[in-house]
Design an enzyme around this catalytic site. Structure first.
Site, mmCIF file in Angstrom:
data_model
loop_
_atom_site.group_PDB
_atom_site.id
_atom_site.type_symbol
_atom_site.label_atom_id
_atom_site.label_comp_id
_atom_site.label_asym_id
_atom_site.label_seq_id
_atom_site.Cartn_x
_atom_site.Cartn_y
_atom_site.Cartn_z
ATOM 1 N N ASP A 30 7.841 24.856 5.169
ATOM 2 C CA ASP A 30 8.390 24.379 3.663
ATOM 3 C C ASP A 30 9.053 26.067 3.649
ATOM 4 O OD1 ASP A 30 7.314 22.266 1.208
ATOM 5 O OD2 ASP A 30 8.692 24.466 0.836
ATOM 6 N N THR A 121 11.771 9.157 0.566
ATOM 7 C CA THR A 121 12.884 7.791 0.115
ATOM 8 C C THR A 121 14.086 8.177 -0.503
ATOM 9 O OG1 THR A 121 10.595 7.309 -1.281
ATOM 10 C CG2 THR A 121 12.530 6.428 -2.005
ATOM 11 N N CYS A 268 6.397 8.773 -8.515
ATOM 12 C CA CYS A 268 7.424 7.727 -7.924
ATOM 13 C C CYS A 268 8.323 6.398 -8.267
ATOM 14 C CB CYS A 268 6.368 7.368 -6.365
ATOM 15 S SG CYS A 268 5.832 8.579 -5.705
HETATM 16 C C1 UGA Z 1 3.289 4.165 -5.939
HETATM 17 C C2 UGA Z 1 3.480 3.177 -4.813
HETATM 18 O O1 UGA Z 1 2.381 2.339 -4.843
HETATM 19 C C3 UGA Z 1 3.113 4.132 -3.328
HETATM 20 O O2 UGA Z 1 3.059 2.719 -2.208
HETATM 21 C C4 UGA Z 1 4.416 4.578 -2.932
HETATM 22 O O3 UGA Z 1 4.303 4.884 -1.395
HETATM 23 C C5 UGA Z 1 4.378 5.996 -3.598
HETATM 24 O O4 UGA Z 1 4.613 5.554 -4.875
HETATM 25 C C6 UGA Z 1 6.088 6.097 -3.731
HETATM 26 O O5 UGA Z 1 6.497 5.769 -3.388
HETATM 27 O O6 UGA Z 1 5.511 7.528 -2.965
HETATM 28 P P1 UGA Z 1 1.974 6.090 -6.619
HETATM 29 O O7 UGA Z 1 3.258 6.463 -7.568
HETATM 30 O O8 UGA Z 1 0.966 7.164 -6.096
HETATM 31 O O9 UGA Z 1 2.127 5.163 -5.379
HETATM 32 O O10 UGA Z 1 1.042 5.592 -7.695
HETATM 33 P P2 UGA Z 1 0.342 3.443 -8.231
HETATM 34 O O11 UGA Z 1 -0.918 3.747 -7.664
HETATM 35 O O12 UGA Z 1 1.696 2.736 -7.827
HETATM 36 O O13 UGA Z 1 0.459 3.783 -9.723
HETATM 37 C C7 UGA Z 1 1.960 4.138 -10.304
HETATM 38 C C8 UGA Z 1 1.577 3.697 -11.556
HETATM 39 O O14 UGA Z 1 1.503 2.656 -11.880
HETATM 40 C C9 UGA Z 1 0.271 4.531 -12.577
HETATM 41 O O15 UGA Z 1 0.693 5.302 -13.800
HETATM 42 C C10 UGA Z 1 -0.638 3.576 -12.578
HETATM 43 O O16 UGA Z 1 -1.565 3.479 -13.981
HETATM 44 C C11 UGA Z 1 0.090 1.707 -12.918
HETATM 45 N N1 UGA Z 1 -0.132 0.935 -12.451
HETATM 46 C C12 UGA Z 1 -0.838 1.226 -11.257
HETATM 47 C C13 UGA Z 1 -1.283 0.028 -13.596
HETATM 48 O O17 UGA Z 1 -0.094 0.430 -14.743
HETATM 49 N N2 UGA Z 1 -1.133 -0.949 -13.713
HETATM 50 C C14 UGA Z 1 -0.967 -1.248 -12.381
HETATM 51 O O18 UGA Z 1 -1.913 -2.617 -11.825
HETATM 52 C C15 UGA Z 1 -1.115 -0.377 -10.873
#
Ligand code: UGA
Length: 441
Positions: A30, A121, A268
């Site tokens: 890095d 990505t 993301c």
């Molecule tokens: C997301 C994807 O889930 C991963 O598979 C992907 O690899 C990652 O982006 C990425 O591109 O690196 P992440 O951003 O860590 O992962 O978070 P999530 O767990 O997907 O949650 C995203 C948002 O959606 C959060 O704000 C969460 O509160 C919200 N969420 C999630 C909901 O409102 N409802 C749900 O049922 C699930």
């Protein structure tokens, strides 16, 4: 195996530590010396459960090291993973400058044949462009596109036990022989993961890139679908939680990733939705963009509706009112506040004249730096004292475990807006609180 991970942010640092856990000799590269110093001392510069343990174990065992020296990384191994960040530019297109620079720098410094594995990505078409850049190297270089699907707060387990591995190679579409060495080396690196039964999807570069864009677009769409149903529930006097349960028993629908509430944020889903939409438009797939725009619009409306419901609960006036916000992180289990729905709402309430005090178990330092004009208190109970309204905006288990009866005497008026639907309405109401939630009667 010896391998490098180039770019050690959330994805790269986790990948490097996980590869060391799988038994490989790993060098992380890095350009940020502070990040490298922290990682070499066994500390990630962000909160990720289980990661510091892996970093500590493997920097001590000698299997894992981090450097800022690009020549050292280029010479260290035949296999190089790319974990460089791809932020969005002001026009909504991915900014690939850092990724291109890293690839050019690696190509110029290689001391022998190499396999490069892209995990960042990217908009579809990027891998083909990077492959062309790599052909400038003085040695034979092959490219694999292997998108990363890890979730923050579960990054270590998602990396060690992924749902699937997607491997894209140039020769799946062109038959040039490009990719043969790459496939052998990548399969060897993931041998333990594959032996554990992880499905492997082998495809061309473009399909592999799209697998990531489409996955995040679908996850965002699922969340916005249920939140659109929450809007209908609000209009009809129905309950989106019971609706979700009823839908979820159909295995074709399922409940996972379909929790209604304040919607999605983070580094993301919002970014990738915009970036994918931009790329689809560039490719002439305009109707796909219409769908993605609507997904984003539903998500934004949840934040606006939360502010409006807060105003309703405060009898039409936000100015001069004291509001406590539980949650600053974009989701529980992280200190990441990028595009946090909780902070977006907190800031909107502040701009409407309310005095806002935010509490969060992990993310307050980051929140303070980003939005210094809001009030902050570590203790969620103390933050509640004298409040006119409590907003539950990030569903940390810490809050679910608090006793609403013990909390009820603290605020000026016991009113709660549960935007994440994890506080039990019956218990809170019995304890004397006025309880409201999005999409619930
Ligand atoms: C997301 C994807 O889930 C991963 O598979 C992907 O690899 C990652 O982006 C990425 O591109 O690196 P992440 O951003 O860590 O992962 O978070 P999530 O767990 O997907 O949650 C995203 C948002 O959606 C959060 O704000 C969460 O509160 C919200 N969420 C999630 C909901 O409102 N409802 C749900 O049922 C699930």
């Amino acid at each position: 195996m010896r391998l490098t991970v180039i770019g050690c942010g959330h994805l790269g640092a986790t990948h490097a530590a996980a590869m060391a856990e799988l038994g490989h000799q790993v060098l992380g590269l890095d350009l940020d010396p502070d990040k490298v110093t922290a990682l070499n001392s066994g500390r990630a510069p962000f909160h990720e459960p289980g990661l510091d343990e892996l970093l500590t174990r493997h920097t001590a065992s000698g299997r894992l090291r981090f450097t800022t020296d690009q020549a050292e990384a280029a010479a260290f191994a035949e296999l190089h993973f790319l974990g460089i960040g791809t932020p969005l530019g002001p026009d909504g297109a991915y900014d690939l400058a850092a990724l291109r620079a890293a690839v050019r720098s690696l190509a110029a410094r290689l001391t022998g044949p190499a396999v490069v594995v892209g995990k960042s990505t990217v908009p579809v078409g990027t891998a083909a462009e990077l492959l062309a850049l790599l052909q400038d190297a003085p040695h034979h270089v092959e490219l694999c596109w292997n998108p990363e699907f890890l979730r923050e707060s579960r990054a270590v387990q998602d990396t060690l036990r992924p749902d699937r591995l997607v491997l894209g190679f140039a020769d799946r579409s062109g038959g040039t022989g490009q990719g043969r060495r790459a496939e052998a080396l990548v399969r060897e690196a993931y041998e333990a993961v594959i032996a554990a039964g992880t499905p492997v999807v082998v495809t061309d570069l473009a399909t592999a890139e799209l697998a990531k864009s489409a996955a995040n677009a679908f996850l965002a769409t699922k969340i916005s679908f249920v939140n659109a149903m929450a809007e209908v529930c609000e209009a009809a006097g129905a309950d989106v939680e019971v609706l979700t349960e009823a839908l979820g028993y159909d295995v074709r629908i399922g409940r996972r990733g379909m929790r209604a509430g304040l919607g999605f944020g983070g580094g993301c889903l919002p970014k990738d939705l915009l970036g994918f939409g931009h790329r689809a438009a560039e490719l002439g797939a305009d109707s796909a963009v219409t769908l993605l725009r609507e997904v984003g619009a539903v998500n934004t409306r949840r934040r606006e509706r939360t502010v409006e419901l807060a105003r309703e609960l405060l009898d039409g006036t936000l100015a001069g009112r004291r509001i406590t916000v539980w949650g600053a992180a974009f989701k529980p289990g992280t200190d990441d506040i990028r595009d946090s729905p909780a902070l977006a709402v907190a800031d909107a309430l502040h701009r409407a004249g309310a005095t806002v005090t935010v509490s969060d178990p992990r993310a307050l330092d980051n929140a303070r730096k980003a939005l210094p004009h809001l009030g902050y208190l570590d203790d969620p109970t103390e933050a509640l004292t004298g409040a006119d309204l409590l907003l539950h905006l990030t569903e940390w288990p810490d809050y679910t475990h608090l006793d609403p009866a013990a909390l009820a005497p603290l605020p000026a008026t016991p009113r709660v807006l549960d935007a994440r639907h994890t506080l039990d309405p019956a218990t809170w109401r019995t304890a004397g609180w006025t309880y409201r939630a999005l999409g619930r009667p």
